[in-house]
Design a protein around this motif. Sequence first.
Motif, PDB file in Angstrom:
ATOM      1  N   GLN A  33      14.179  13.238 -44.254  1.00 51.80           N
ATOM      2  CA  GLN A  33      15.331  12.347 -44.098  1.00 51.80           C
ATOM      3  C   GLN A  33      14.869  10.923 -43.807  1.00 51.80           C
ATOM      4  N   CYS A  34      13.827  10.791 -42.994  1.00 55.19           N
ATOM      5  CA  CYS A  34      13.265   9.459 -42.725  1.00 55.19           C
ATOM      6  C   CYS A  34      12.764   8.820 -44.010  1.00 55.19           C
ATOM      7  N   TRP A  35      12.170   9.634 -44.878  1.00 55.10           N
ATOM      8  CA  TRP A  35      11.676   9.132 -46.158  1.00 55.10           C
ATOM      9  C   TRP A  35      12.845   8.596 -46.991  1.00 55.10           C
ATOM     10  N   ARG A  39      13.331   4.705 -48.126  1.00 55.37           N
ATOM     11  CA  ARG A  39      13.503   4.299 -49.528  1.00 55.37           C
ATOM     12  C   ARG A  39      14.714   3.369 -49.688  1.00 55.37           C
ATOM     13  N   LYS A  40      15.778   3.608 -48.923  1.00 58.33           N
ATOM     14  CA  LYS A  40      16.948   2.727 -48.984  1.00 58.33           C
ATOM     15  C   LYS A  40      16.583   1.327 -48.495  1.00 58.33           C
ATOM     16  N   LEU A  51       7.035  -1.849 -44.358  1.00 54.67           N
ATOM     17  CA  LEU A  51       7.575  -0.648 -44.981  1.00 54.67           C
ATOM     18  C   LEU A  51       6.483   0.147 -45.678  1.00 54.67           C
ATOM     19  N   ALA A  52       5.512  -0.551 -46.252  1.00 55.57           N
ATOM     20  CA  ALA A  52       4.392   0.137 -46.890  1.00 55.57           C
ATOM     21  C   ALA A  52       3.568   0.901 -45.854  1.00 55.57           C
ATOM     22  N   GLN A  53       3.348   0.287 -44.697  1.00 58.19           N
ATOM     23  CA  GLN A  53       2.611   0.965 -43.632  1.00 58.19           C
ATOM     24  C   GLN A  53       3.402   2.180 -43.137  1.00 58.19           C
ATOM     25  N   ALA A  54       4.685   1.999 -42.926  1.00 57.42           N
ATOM     26  CA  ALA A  54       5.531   3.097 -42.460  1.00 57.42           C
ATOM     27  C   ALA A  54       5.566   4.213 -43.500  1.00 57.42           C
ATOM     28  N   SER A  55       5.641   3.834 -44.751  1.00 55.73           N
ATOM     29  CA  SER A  55       5.672   4.814 -45.827  1.00 55.73           C
ATOM     30  C   SER A  55       4.380   5.622 -45.864  1.00 55.73           C
ATOM     31  N   SER A  56       3.267   4.951 -45.703  1.00 60.50           N
ATOM     32  CA  SER A  56       1.973   5.631 -45.703  1.00 60.50           C
ATOM     33  C   SER A  56       1.876   6.621 -44.539  1.00 60.50           C
ATOM     34  N   GLN A  59       4.197   9.592 -45.157  1.00 58.05           N
ATOM     35  CA  GLN A  59       3.643  10.513 -46.158  1.00 58.05           C
ATOM     36  C   GLN A  59       2.556  11.397 -45.556  1.00 58.05           C
ATOM     37  N   ARG A  60       1.712  10.822 -44.704  1.00 61.90           N
ATOM     38  CA  ARG A  60       0.662  11.610 -44.055  1.00 61.90           C
ATOM     39  C   ARG A  60       1.259  12.648 -43.103  1.00 61.90           C
ATOM     40  N   MET A  61       2.308  12.259 -42.373  1.00 55.41           N
ATOM     41  CA  MET A  61       2.950  13.209 -41.467  1.00 55.41           C
ATOM     42  C   MET A  61       3.625  14.332 -42.252  1.00 55.41           C
ATOM     43  N   MET A  62       4.279  13.992 -43.362  1.00 60.06           N
ATOM     44  CA  MET A  62       4.921  15.007 -44.190  1.00 60.06           C
ATOM     45  C   MET A  62       3.884  15.958 -44.784  1.00 60.06           C
TER      46      MET A  62
END
Length: 113
Positions: A33-35, A39-40, A51-56, A59-62
């Motif tokens: 859900q955070c992902w 994305r929004k 956002l790129a850092q958060a996304s990375s 993704q690692r946590m997922m």
Amino acid sequence: PLSLVLSHKALTKYQLLFRYVLRCKAVERSLSQCWKDLRKRWQRRISRSRLAQASSLLQRMMSFMGSLLLFVTVEVIAPNWHIMETRFREAGSLDDVIGAHHDFLDTCLKECM
């Protein structure tokens, strides 16, 4: 009698084991859900570097949670279940069945946590 094999102690162990699996699944769902939320925000062009850092990180946590769930279900519960089934077939008494069942639960709890 089923109540001998599925004692209160055994049911408590099942609750611990599957509570752990369900909590891992809930964390995986929350990360998903955070992902979607991320994305929004990405589409709104808010601070792309952050956002790129958060996304990375997300993704690692997922990936970690997916690997953990896979490990618990495929590498711990499934093989121990097959061992328990084999011991059930070879059991000569009810005590052997109860022992195999308790060993299954103890091994799963030990290896998962």
